[in-house]
Design an enzyme around this catalytic site. Structure first.
Site, PDB file in Angstrom:
ATOM      1  N   CYS A  24      15.441   1.612  85.310  1.00 25.25           N
ATOM      2  CA  CYS A  24      15.180   0.346  85.730  1.00 25.25           C
ATOM      3  C   CYS A  24      15.798  -0.767  85.057  1.00 25.25           C
ATOM      4  O   CYS A  24      16.602  -0.558  84.219  1.00 25.25           O
ATOM      5  CB  CYS A  24      13.609   0.012  85.252  1.00 25.25           C
ATOM      6  N   GLY A  50      18.240   0.310  89.682  1.00 28.51           N
ATOM      7  CA  GLY A  50      16.976   0.787  90.344  1.00 28.51           C
ATOM      8  C   GLY A  50      17.078   0.220  91.748  1.00 28.51           C
ATOM      9  O   GLY A  50      17.201  -0.752  91.971  1.00 28.51           O
ATOM     10  N   ASN A 125      11.427  -1.113  81.047  1.00 30.67           N
ATOM     11  CA  ASN A 125      12.663  -0.304  81.298  1.00 30.67           C
ATOM     12  C   ASN A 125      12.658   0.482  80.051  1.00 30.67           C
ATOM     13  O   ASN A 125      12.795   0.002  78.852  1.00 30.67           O
ATOM     14  CB  ASN A 125      14.189  -1.203  81.272  1.00 30.67           C
ATOM     15  N   GLY A 126      12.697   1.742  80.613  1.00 31.26           N
ATOM     16  CA  GLY A 126      12.755   2.806  79.498  1.00 31.26           C
ATOM     17  C   GLY A 126      11.638   3.821  79.729  1.00 31.26           C
ATOM     18  O   GLY A 126      11.254   3.934  80.902  1.00 31.26           O
ATOM     19  N   TYR A 266      28.219   4.992  81.722  1.00 33.08           N
ATOM     20  CA  TYR A 266      27.826   4.875  83.324  1.00 33.08           C
ATOM     21  C   TYR A 266      26.909   3.594  83.608  1.00 33.08           C
ATOM     22  O   TYR A 266      26.910   3.251  84.610  1.00 33.08           O
ATOM     23  CB  TYR A 266      27.109   6.253  83.680  1.00 33.08           C
TER      24      TYR A 266
HETATM   25  P1  AMP Z   1      26.703  15.170  89.802  1.00 32.20           P
HETATM   26  O1  AMP Z   1      27.366  14.941  91.012  1.00 32.20           O
HETATM   27  O2  AMP Z   1      25.340  15.568  89.684  1.00 32.20           O
HETATM   28  O3  AMP Z   1      27.402  15.724  88.821  1.00 32.20           O
HETATM   29  O4  AMP Z   1      26.413  13.588  89.099  1.00 32.20           O
HETATM   30  C1  AMP Z   1      27.690  12.947  88.529  1.00 32.20           C
HETATM   31  C2  AMP Z   1      27.690  11.659  89.408  1.00 32.20           C
HETATM   32  O5  AMP Z   1      26.821  10.988  89.156  1.00 32.20           O
HETATM   33  C3  AMP Z   1      29.025  10.849  88.476  1.00 32.20           C
HETATM   34  O6  AMP Z   1      29.802  10.395  89.387  1.00 32.20           O
HETATM   35  C4  AMP Z   1      28.199   9.871  87.981  1.00 32.20           C
HETATM   36  O7  AMP Z   1      28.848   8.627  88.127  1.00 32.20           O
HETATM   37  C5  AMP Z   1      26.903   9.738  88.547  1.00 32.20           C
HETATM   38  N1  AMP Z   1      25.804   9.622  87.444  1.00 32.20           N
HETATM   39  C6  AMP Z   1      25.712  10.029  86.288  1.00 32.20           C
HETATM   40  N2  AMP Z   1      24.711   9.790  85.727  1.00 32.20           N
HETATM   41  C7  AMP Z   1      23.803   9.205  86.546  1.00 32.20           C
HETATM   42  C8  AMP Z   1      22.388   8.842  86.583  1.00 32.20           C
HETATM   43  N3  AMP Z   1      21.609   8.885  85.387  1.00 32.20           N
HETATM   44  N4  AMP Z   1      22.086   8.224  87.637  1.00 32.20           N
HETATM   45  C9  AMP Z   1      22.824   7.942  88.772  1.00 32.20           C
HETATM   46  N5  AMP Z   1      24.271   8.374  88.803  1.00 32.20           N
HETATM   47  C10 AMP Z   1      24.551   9.031  87.739  1.00 32.20           C
END
Ligand code: AMP
Length: 493
Positions: A24, A50, A125-126, A266
């Site tokens: 969030c 979000g 947030n959290g 990220y």
């Molecule tokens: P995956 O395809 O499941 O391995 O997710 C990796 C991709 O999701 C990477 O390109 C990251 O930039 C992005 N990512 C990593 N952590 C998150 C997160 N918590 N929420 C949304 N996107 C994420």
């Protein structure tokens, strides 16, 4: 309270399957004539935190007003009519992300309650890691919950605290909580902003003229034209009244902070400042560390846009291998990660990214992304590079292997769904079909934030998703695991 929400209907599974995991963003402003408009603009800059729902609550000195709706900020708070529903000099807002099934309208924040002390609105947030246990106790004692959000337990504790003064009741409520919370609250006395004792989630304070603003990230201040004053310190509570008096309290003493390092990897926007460092620069430095630790023999460095871009620049500058946009991203598709089902997530990757054949064909490439979670994105992108004629594909990841779930508000799935939770490095390389695969080391990550290495006795950040070293107890998880164990072995003595 007046509720002028765009409460579009929701499906039954929305209501039944709400989960507590959320990412969030929060924003608050007190002392501005156009508080709701500033809040909407601030939330817009926090949209990446979000994307499922947004809400704003305002206060005009006598009444609270609220508008909450599914979808993006721009869909809910764009028109003069929408903002006219939110009069007053104080406003707080929230953007919300939730995993599958967690998008029930009743969970959209700010949450609001009429307490004995007057109206109370809260944006969080959290994630509170003992919320389910607390909720069970409260319900046993007669509390009636309106939402399935972990945030609502705070309202119940404020409502039932025995302290006479509102601020004391609020602090009393916080003492029950375990986990991560950055809060912006509105009361009839003014605004309260606070960060959990470890400061796991971010929260910053700024000013626009005489108005005081709070936000999850500094980028929101850039957008609304506010001056960044400082971060709210871990464990700090800041109260602002309608005369503009600012008071800082530290109700939890001075525990060693553990802000979330994944904000740097990220989650935060690269143009934000987090924990005193420019996120963009940290990401570039991670790329530098990666190039030093795990060089690759390649013709071009290609980022997975947008998440891998700053690290790829750092990798390219350190290695001398040219940086090229070998993948072009459509800006009309949101984050692929937020698609509710696996099949939607797979097609999401294709709609979002396309190979730039001119750059890729016949080349040895180093692909850089910030993280591998389930492995969906990396597998598709490696394949895409090969289909576009890449000779070799070397994958470099600008974070250590994500091997553990997050219970503090970043929606990292549980260990069994994480690629690094299930496989060793060689198996992961084989899974994503890369010619080589390397992750930055945990010490390399700490070097990128200016340390010599991770101080294992006293880590500076919460890095539990990489190390499994959770800085708080995880009461709800422990209870779930013990329930599961009982289900698996019903006859155990
Ligand atoms: P995956 O395809 O499941 O391995 O997710 C990796 C991709 O999701 C990477 O390109 C990251 O930039 C992005 N990512 C990593 N952590 C998150 C997160 N918590 N929420 C949304 N996107 C994420």
């Amino acid at each position: 309270m007046t509720e002028g929400a765009d409460l579009r209907d929701t499906t039954p599974w929305d209501i039944q399957d709400d989960t507590l995991h959320e990412e969030c963003g929060v924003f608050g402003v007190i002392g501005a004539a156009d508080a709701a408009a500033i809040c909407a603009l601030g939330l817009h800059a926090l949209q990446h935190r979000g994307q499922e729902a947004a809400g704003i609550t305002s206060y005009d000195g006598s009444e609270f007003y609220s508008r909450r709706g599914l979808g993006h900020v721009a869909e809910n708070f764009a028109t003069g009519e929408q903002l006219a529903e939110l009069p007053g000099h104080m406003a707080a807002g929230h953007v919300r992300y939730s995993t599958t099934g967690g998008s029930g309208l009743r969970n959209i924040q700010p949450l609001y309650a009429d307490l004995a002390s007057g109206g109370f609105a809260i944006a969080h947030n959290g994630n509170i890691s003992n919320a389910a246990a607390l909720r069970e106790t409260l319900v046993r004692n007669g509390a009636i919950f309106q939402s399935t959000s972990d945030t609502e337990v705070i309202i119940h504790f404020v409502a039932t605290s025995r302290f006479p003064k509102l601020l004391d009741r609020f602090i009393d409520a916080l003492r029950y909580l375990e986990g991560a919370y950055s809060l912006v609250c509105m009361t009839v006395e003014g605004m309260i902003a606070c960060r959990d004792p470890l400061g796991i989630r971010p929260l910053v304070m700024g000013k626009i003229g005489d108005a005081v603003v709070f936000a999850s990230e500094t980028v929101a201040f850039d957008v609304v034209g506010a001056e960044f004053i400082r971060e709210i310190q871990p464990g700090e509570l800041v109260r602002v009244d309608f005369a503009g008096n600012i008071e800082s309290l530290r109700p939890f003493g001075d525990p060693a902070p553990r802000p979330c390092i994944f904000e740097h990897v990220y989650f935060s926007r690269p143009d934000s400042i987090f924990d005193g460092r420019a996120v963009y620069d940290v990401r570039k430095q991670i790329g530098v560390q990666l190039a030093l630790e795990s060089p690759a023999d390649a013709d071009v460095v290609v980022p997975v846009p947008d998440s891998g871009v700053p690290a790829a620049i750092g990798f390219s500058q350190q290695s001398g291998i040219p940086f090229e946009l070998g993948i072009i991203r459509s800006h009309y598709v949101g984050r692929t990660f937020i698609q509710p089902s696996d099949s939607a997530r797979h097609s999401g990757v294709k709609r979002k990214h396309n190979a730039n054949r001119l750059i890729v064909e016949g080349k040895k490439i180093v692909l850089i992304d910030d993280s591998i979670v389930r492995g969906t994105t990396s597998l598709k992108i490696v394949q895409m590079m090969r289909d576009a004629g890449a000779k070799e594909v070397h994958f470099r990841v600008a974070s250590p292997p994500t091997g553990y779930g997050c219970y503090y508000g970043v929606d990292t799935p549980e260990r069994s769904k994480l690629l690094a939770g299930r496989m060793d490095l060689e198996a992961m390389r084989d899974f994503i079909q890369a010619d080589s695969l390397a992750f930055v080391s945990i010490d390399g990550l700490y070097r990128a934030v200016g340390q010599e290495a991770r101080n294992n006795a006293r880590p500076q950040y919460c890095d539990a998703c990489f190390t499994g070293d959770y800085p708080t107890s995880l009461t709800d998880l422990a209870r779930r695991e013990s329930d599961a164990a009982q289900l698996t072995f019903p006859d155990a003595a």
